[in-house]
Design a protein around this motif. Structure first.
Motif, PDB file in Angstrom:
ATOM      1  N   SER A  97       0.808  -1.217   0.000  1.00 56.92           N
ATOM      2  CA  SER A  97       0.000   0.000   0.000  1.00 56.92           C
ATOM      3  C   SER A  97       0.835   1.259   0.000  1.00 56.92           C
ATOM      4  O   SER A  97       0.316   2.354   0.053  1.00 56.92           O
ATOM      5  CB  SER A  97      -0.914   0.013   1.223  1.00 56.92           C
ATOM      6  N   GLY A  98       2.147   1.098  -0.011  1.00 58.60           N
ATOM      7  CA  GLY A  98       3.010   2.260  -0.110  1.00 58.60           C
ATOM      8  C   GLY A  98       3.656   2.693   1.180  1.00 58.60           C
ATOM      9  O   GLY A  98       4.345   3.705   1.213  1.00 58.60           O
ATOM     10  N   THR A  99       3.445   1.962   2.262  1.00 58.39           N
ATOM     11  CA  THR A  99       4.049   2.371   3.527  1.00 58.39           C
ATOM     12  C   THR A  99       5.501   1.926   3.634  1.00 58.39           C
ATOM     13  O   THR A  99       6.232   2.488   4.429  1.00 58.39           O
ATOM     14  CB  THR A  99       3.286   1.775   4.722  1.00 58.39           C
ATOM     15  N   TYR A 100       5.906   0.939   2.884  1.00 58.10           N
ATOM     16  CA  TYR A 100       7.258   0.386   2.927  1.00 58.10           C
ATOM     17  C   TYR A 100       7.628  -0.101   4.317  1.00 58.10           C
ATOM     18  O   TYR A 100       8.799  -0.119   4.685  1.00 58.10           O
ATOM     19  CB  TYR A 100       8.276   1.409   2.424  1.00 58.10           C
ATOM     20  N   LYS A 101       6.646  -0.464   5.083  1.00 54.87           N
ATOM     21  CA  LYS A 101       6.902  -0.979   6.423  1.00 54.87           C
ATOM     22  C   LYS A 101       6.989  -2.495   6.350  1.00 54.87           C
ATOM     23  O   LYS A 101       6.105  -3.150   5.821  1.00 54.87           O
ATOM     24  CB  LYS A 101       5.764  -0.557   7.350  1.00 54.87           C
ATOM     25  N   TYR A 102       8.076  -3.032   6.885  1.00 52.17           N
ATOM     26  CA  TYR A 102       8.314  -4.465   6.871  1.00 52.17           C
ATOM     27  C   TYR A 102       7.985  -5.067   8.225  1.00 52.17           C
ATOM     28  O   TYR A 102       8.339  -4.512   9.257  1.00 52.17           O
ATOM     29  CB  TYR A 102       9.781  -4.757   6.581  1.00 52.17           C
ATOM     30  N   ILE A 103       7.377  -6.237   8.197  1.00 55.83           N
ATOM     31  CA  ILE A 103       7.154  -7.023   9.407  1.00 55.83           C
ATOM     32  C   ILE A 103       7.951  -8.308   9.258  1.00 55.83           C
ATOM     33  O   ILE A 103       7.834  -9.008   8.250  1.00 55.83           O
ATOM     34  CB  ILE A 103       5.670  -7.354   9.601  1.00 55.83           C
ATOM     35  N   PHE A 104       8.751  -8.602  10.268  1.00 52.11           N
ATOM     36  CA  PHE A 104       9.610  -9.780  10.227  1.00 52.11           C
ATOM     37  C   PHE A 104       9.070 -10.884  11.118  1.00 52.11           C
ATOM     38  O   PHE A 104       8.437 -10.632  12.143  1.00 52.11           O
ATOM     39  CB  PHE A 104      11.022  -9.421  10.697  1.00 52.11           C
ATOM     40  N   GLY A 105       9.377 -12.117  10.741  1.00 52.16           N
ATOM     41  CA  GLY A 105       9.121 -13.243  11.608  1.00 52.16           C
ATOM     42  C   GLY A 105      10.197 -13.348  12.673  1.00 52.16           C
ATOM     43  O   GLY A 105      11.149 -12.557  12.711  1.00 52.16           O
ATOM     44  N   THR A 106      10.058 -14.324  13.548  1.00 50.78           N
ATOM     45  CA  THR A 106      10.976 -14.469  14.682  1.00 50.78           C
ATOM     46  C   THR A 106      12.280 -15.152  14.301  1.00 50.78           C
ATOM     47  O   THR A 106      13.195 -15.217  15.106  1.00 50.78           O
ATOM     48  CB  THR A 106      10.313 -15.246  15.822  1.00 50.78           C
ATOM     49  N   GLY A 107      12.367 -15.659  13.089  1.00 50.91           N
ATOM     50  CA  GLY A 107      13.617 -16.231  12.629  1.00 50.91           C
ATOM     51  C   GLY A 107      13.719 -17.728  12.878  1.00 50.91           C
ATOM     52  O   GLY A 107      13.106 -18.273  13.797  1.00 50.91           O
ATOM     53  N   THR A 108      14.504 -18.392  12.040  1.00 47.63           N
ATOM     54  CA  THR A 108      14.819 -19.818  12.195  1.00 47.63           C
ATOM     55  C   THR A 108      16.326 -19.973  12.132  1.00 47.63           C
ATOM     56  O   THR A 108      16.960 -19.555  11.168  1.00 47.63           O
ATOM     57  CB  THR A 108      14.191 -20.669  11.076  1.00 47.63           C
ATOM     58  N   ARG A 109      16.867 -20.560  13.184  1.00 44.05           N
ATOM     59  CA  ARG A 109      18.309 -20.837  13.209  1.00 44.05           C
ATOM     60  C   ARG A 109      18.555 -22.197  12.586  1.00 44.05           C
ATOM     61  O   ARG A 109      18.044 -23.203  13.076  1.00 44.05           O
ATOM     62  CB  ARG A 109      18.830 -20.839  14.637  1.00 44.05           C
ATOM     63  N   LEU A 110      19.314 -22.196  11.508  1.00 48.11           N
ATOM     64  CA  LEU A 110      19.650 -23.433  10.824  1.00 48.11           C
ATOM     65  C   LEU A 110      21.104 -23.785  11.117  1.00 48.11           C
ATOM     66  O   LEU A 110      21.997 -22.953  10.937  1.00 48.11           O
ATOM     67  CB  LEU A 110      19.457 -23.286   9.318  1.00 48.11           C
ATOM     68  N   LYS A 111      21.318 -24.998  11.528  1.00 51.85           N
ATOM     69  CA  LYS A 111      22.679 -25.503  11.709  1.00 51.85           C
ATOM     70  C   LYS A 111      22.841 -26.711  10.794  1.00 51.85           C
ATOM     71  O   LYS A 111      22.045 -27.653  10.864  1.00 51.85           O
ATOM     72  CB  LYS A 111      22.935 -25.901  13.151  1.00 51.85           C
ATOM     73  N   VAL A 112      23.853 -26.655   9.950  1.00 50.58           N
ATOM     74  CA  VAL A 112      24.128 -27.755   9.041  1.00 50.58           C
ATOM     75  C   VAL A 112      25.398 -28.451   9.509  1.00 50.58           C
ATOM     76  O   VAL A 112      26.452 -27.813   9.635  1.00 50.58           O
ATOM     77  CB  VAL A 112      24.277 -27.280   7.589  1.00 50.58           C
ATOM     78  N   LEU A 113      25.277 -29.731   9.744  1.00 50.90           N
ATOM     79  CA  LEU A 113      26.414 -30.513  10.233  1.00 50.90           C
ATOM     80  C   LEU A 113      27.206 -31.068   9.054  1.00 50.90           C
ATOM     81  O   LEU A 113      26.630 -31.616   8.118  1.00 50.90           O
ATOM     82  CB  LEU A 113      25.900 -31.665  11.102  1.00 50.90           C
TER      83      LEU A 113
END
Lengths: 114, 110
Positions: A97-113
Motif C-alpha cells: 500500500s506504499g508504507t514500505y513498512k516491513y514485518i519480520f518473523g521471529t527467525g529460524t536458526r539453521l545448523k548444518v552438520l
C-alpha cells in the motif's frame, strides 16, 4: 495487525539434506514477501523476494520459495544444504500500500552438520 | 553497492544514561528504519522515517526517540537507558524495496 509466523525456531540438518522452512503471514491485501539471511557475524542480506507473477521464486545460493496465496504461506526450500548455509533465516512481509513498512518473523536458526 | 554504516559495533552504557545510536547510508534512500533484534523475538520495528524530519512509530517505540535532520543520517536516541534495552540494534534503509541493513550495534545497559 499484520504478523509473520515462522514455526521452526531451530533446525539441524546434515549436509545434502533437503530444507524447508515455513513462513505464514496474516494480511488480506497485496503483499511483497522476502526471505533474509544472517550468516554468523554478518549483516542481514536479501535471499529472495516475491512481488508478483510466478509464485515460485529463485534466489541466491540455490534457494527458492513458493508463494501460496490461499495458504498465506511463503516457504523457503533448498534441495541440498551445505555447511555454509548455517545461518539465521527471516521471513518478512511488506504491504503493497506504499508504507514500505516491513514485518519480520521471529527467525529460524539453521545448523548444518558437516 | 549500498552501504549502511552504524557508528558503533559494541556499546556499554549505564542505566539512566542518554544513548545515541547513529546510522548513515550512502545511496540517497528516502526510507530509513531502526529495529531491535532479540533471540526468539526476531526483528521488531522501533521507528522509521520516510523523509527528512519525518518519523513514524513502529511496533515498540516506548523508551526511544529518533532524529532525521539529513537524508543520509537516522539517529536512535534512548533518553534514559534501561537494562531491558540491552539488545542488538539494526539500522536499515530502502528506496521502495528491498531493505539494506547495517552490521548492527550491540548495546549493553548495566
Amino acid at each position: 495487525a499484520q504478523s509473520v509466523s515462522q514455526h521452526n525456531h531451530h533446525v539441524i540438518l546434515s549436509e545434502a539434506a533437503s530444507l524447508e522452512l515455513g513462513c505464514n503471514y496474516s494480511y488480506g491485501g497485496t503483499v511483497n514477501l522476502f526471505w533474509y539471511v544472517q550468516y554468523p557475524g554478518q549483516h542481514l542480506q536479501l535471499l529472495l523476494k516475491y512481488f508478483s507473477g510466478d509464485p515460485l521464486v529463485k534466489g541466491i545460493k540455490g534457494f527458492e520459495a513458493e508463494f501460496i496465496k490461499s495458504k498465506f504461506s511463503f516457504n523457503l526450500r533448498k534441495p541440498s544444504v551445505q555447511w555454509s548455509d548455517t545461518a539465521e533465516y527471516f521471513c518478512a512481509v511488506m504491504e503493497s500500500s506504499g508504507t514500505y513498512k516491513y514485518i519480520f518473523g521471529t527467525g529460524t536458526r539453521l545448523k548444518v552438520l558437516a | 553497492d549500498v552501504k549502511v554504516t552504524q557508528s558503533s559495533r559494541y556499546l556499554v552504557k549505564r542505566t539512566g544514561e542518554k544513548v545515541f545510536l547513529e546510522c548513515v547510508q550512502d545511496m540517497d534512500h528516502e526510507n530509513m528504519f531502526w529495529y531491535r533484534q532479540d533471540p526468539g523475538l526476531g526483528l521488531r520495528l522501533i521507528y522509521f522515517s520516510y523523509d527528512v524530519k519525518m518519523k513514524e512509530k513502529g511496533d515498540i517505540p516506548e523508551g526511544y526517540s529518533v532524529s532525521r535532520e539529513k537524508k543520509e543520517r537516522f539517529s536512535l536516541i534512548l533518553e534514559s537507558a534501561s537494562t531491558n534495552q540491552t539488545s542488538m540494534y539494526l539500522c536499515a534503509s530502502s528506496s521502495r524495496v528491498p531493505l539494506h541493513f547495517g552490521n548492527g550495534t550491540r548495546l549493553t545497559v548495566t
